[in-house]
Design an enzyme around this catalytic site. Sequence first.
Site, short mmCIF file in Angstrom:
data_model
loop_
_atom_site.label_atom_id
_atom_site.label_comp_id
_atom_site.label_asym_id
_atom_site.label_seq_id
_atom_site.Cartn_x
_atom_site.Cartn_y
_atom_site.Cartn_z
NE ARG A 50 -3.66 2.22 2.63
CZ ARG A 50 -3.59 2.87 3.80
NH1 ARG A 50 -2.92 2.34 4.82
NH2 ARG A 50 -4.19 4.02 3.97
CG HIS A 54 -1.76 5.21 -0.85
ND1 HIS A 54 -2.56 5.74 0.13
CD2 HIS A 54 -2.53 4.32 -1.51
CE1 HIS A 54 -3.77 5.18 0.07
NE2 HIS A 54 -3.77 4.30 -0.90
CD1 TRP A 194 -11.42 -6.43 -0.66
CD2 TRP A 194 -9.61 -6.06 0.60
NE1 TRP A 194 -11.22 -5.07 -0.58
CE2 TRP A 194 -10.12 -4.81 0.18
CE3 TRP A 194 -8.46 -6.07 1.40
CZ2 TRP A 194 -9.53 -3.59 0.54
CZ3 TRP A 194 -7.88 -4.86 1.76
CH2 TRP A 194 -8.42 -3.65 1.33
ZN1 ZEM Z 1 -6.18 -0.32 -1.76
N1 ZEM Z 1 -7.19 0.14 -0.09
N2 ZEM Z 1 -7.45 0.79 -2.89
N3 ZEM Z 1 -5.09 -0.74 -3.45
N4 ZEM Z 1 -4.89 -1.42 -0.67
C1 ZEM Z 1 -6.94 -0.34 1.17
C2 ZEM Z 1 -5.97 -1.27 1.53
C3 ZEM Z 1 -5.04 -1.79 0.66
C4 ZEM Z 1 -8.53 1.49 -2.44
C5 ZEM Z 1 -8.84 1.76 -1.09
O1 ZEM Z 1 -9.68 2.78 -0.77
C6 ZEM Z 1 -8.26 1.01 -0.01
C7 ZEM Z 1 -5.36 -0.33 -4.73
C8 ZEM Z 1 -6.50 0.29 -5.13
C9 ZEM Z 1 -7.47 0.82 -4.26
C10 ZEM Z 1 -3.81 -2.13 -1.15
C11 ZEM Z 1 -3.26 -2.04 -2.44
C12 ZEM Z 1 -3.87 -1.38 -3.48
C13 ZEM Z 1 -7.87 0.22 2.09
C14 ZEM Z 1 -7.88 -0.06 3.58
C15 ZEM Z 1 -8.70 1.04 1.36
C16 ZEM Z 1 -9.87 1.82 1.95
C17 ZEM Z 1 -6.86 0.83 4.30
C18 ZEM Z 1 -6.83 0.54 5.77
O2 ZEM Z 1 -7.86 0.75 6.43
O3 ZEM Z 1 -5.79 0.09 6.28
C19 ZEM Z 1 -9.29 1.99 -3.57
C20 ZEM Z 1 -10.57 2.80 -3.52
C21 ZEM Z 1 -8.64 1.54 -4.70
C22 ZEM Z 1 -8.98 1.69 -6.15
C23 ZEM Z 1 -10.17 1.97 -6.61
C24 ZEM Z 1 -4.26 -0.67 -5.59
C25 ZEM Z 1 -4.19 -0.32 -7.08
C26 ZEM Z 1 -3.32 -1.32 -4.82
C27 ZEM Z 1 -1.99 -1.87 -5.17
C28 ZEM Z 1 -1.61 -2.16 -6.40
C29 ZEM Z 1 -3.29 -2.99 -0.11
C30 ZEM Z 1 -2.15 -3.98 -0.27
C31 ZEM Z 1 -4.07 -2.77 1.02
C32 ZEM Z 1 -3.96 -3.46 2.38
C33 ZEM Z 1 -3.12 -2.64 3.34
C34 ZEM Z 1 -3.00 -3.27 4.69
O4 ZEM Z 1 -2.53 -2.57 5.60
O5 ZEM Z 1 -3.30 -4.44 4.90
#
Ligand code: ZEM
Length: 286
Positions: A50, A54, A194
Site C-alpha cells: 500500500r 500510494h 478481502w
Molecule cells: Zn487499496 N485500499 N485501494 N489498493 N490497498 C486499502 C488497503 C489496501 C482502495 C482503497 O480505498 C483502499 C489499490 C486500489 C485501491 C492495497 C493495495 C492497493 C484500504 C484499507 C482502502 C480503503 C486501508 C486501511 O484501512 O488500512 C481503492 C478505492 C482503490 C482503487 C479503486 C491498488 C491499485 C493497490 C496496489 C496495487 C493494499 C495492499 C491494502 C492493504 C493494506 C494493509 O494494511 O493491509
Amino acid sequence: LFNSEMPQPAALATGQTTVKKDYGAVKKAIEDILDVEGYDDGSYGPLLVRLAWHASGTFDKADGTGGSNGATMRFEPECSWGSNAGLDKARSILEPIKAKFPWISYADLWTLSGVVAVEGMGGPTIPWRPGRVDKPSGVHCPAGGRLPDASKGAQHIREVFSRMGFNDQEMVALSGAHTLGRCHTDRSGYVNPWTNAPTTFSNLYFQDLLNKKWTPKKWDGPLQYEDNTKTLMMLPTDMELIKDKKFRKYVELYAKNEEQFFSDFASAFSRLLELGVQFPAATVAV
Ligand code: ZEM
C-alpha cells in the site's frame, strides 16, 4: 602526469571513493522484516504494498506531477492526507534499512519494498529499477485528492486510473492487490480483509468477488459489503468491478487464469511504480 587530453579515472579525478550500491542486499533486508508476529495477519507485506501504491498513485500524466519520484509523502501535507493514514507505520519500519543503506533514496526504497513484499508473499517477479531521487521538502507534494475514494463508482475509478495512464484491464489487474491485507477502522473507517489468505498473493480476490454473496454490512460505519460469514469484506469500488460489464470481463478472466493475472499485475504494478520517473539512460533491472 595527467593532462586534460587524457581520460582520468573517476575516483582520482574527484577524490571520492565509490560506494557499491548493492540493491540485492537491500532486497534481502526488506525480506527479513516482512514476517512479524502480532501485527495484523503476521506480515508487514500488505502495508508495504500500500505504501508503494500510494507513493506512486498520485501521478498525473497531463503535467507529469506526482508519482513515486521525490518520496514527498515524508512531508506535510501529503503525510497527513486521510488516504495515507497508517502509512507512517510503513515508513517507520523501513527507517533502519534506510540507515543501513543510506545511499538508497526513500523513493527507491519504498517502491522496492512493495516489489519485495509482493514477491515474498508468493506473487510474480516485478521488474524494478533504481533511479528515483528524493525531493527536499513538502513544496513538491502533489495536489491532494488524487488517490481513489472507496465510496465511489466506476466512473471515478476510470477517472483516477486513466489520469495515471492505465486502461480498464490494468485497473482490474491492479485492484487484484486487494487479495492482500485488510481494512482498519482507525485508518480508513472500513474493517476486515478481502480474502481468507491476506498474506498470500493469489487470484482469490477475483474468485471471491464472483463466487461469494456480497451484501451491505449493517453497522454505523461507511457502506461496505460482507460475505455470509461476515468476516470478509468488499469496498463499494471493489463491487464496481463486477457491476460494470467492461470491468467484469477481466475479473472473470483473472478468476479463471491466475497466470494471466500474475503477468498483467507484474507489468501494471511495475509501470505504476515508475510513473513520472526519469531513469538515467543505462539503468538496468536488478
Ligand atoms: Zn487499496 N485500499 N485501494 N489498493 N490497498 C486499502 C488497503 C489496501 C482502495 C482503497 O480505498 C483502499 C489499490 C486500489 C485501491 C492495497 C493495495 C492497493 C484500504 C484499507 C482502502 C480503503 C486501508 C486501511 O484501512 O488500512 C481503492 C478505492 C482503490 C482503487 C479503486 C491498488 C491499485 C493497490 C496496489 C496495487 C493494499 C495492499 C491494502 C492493504 C493494506 C494493509 O494494511 O493491509
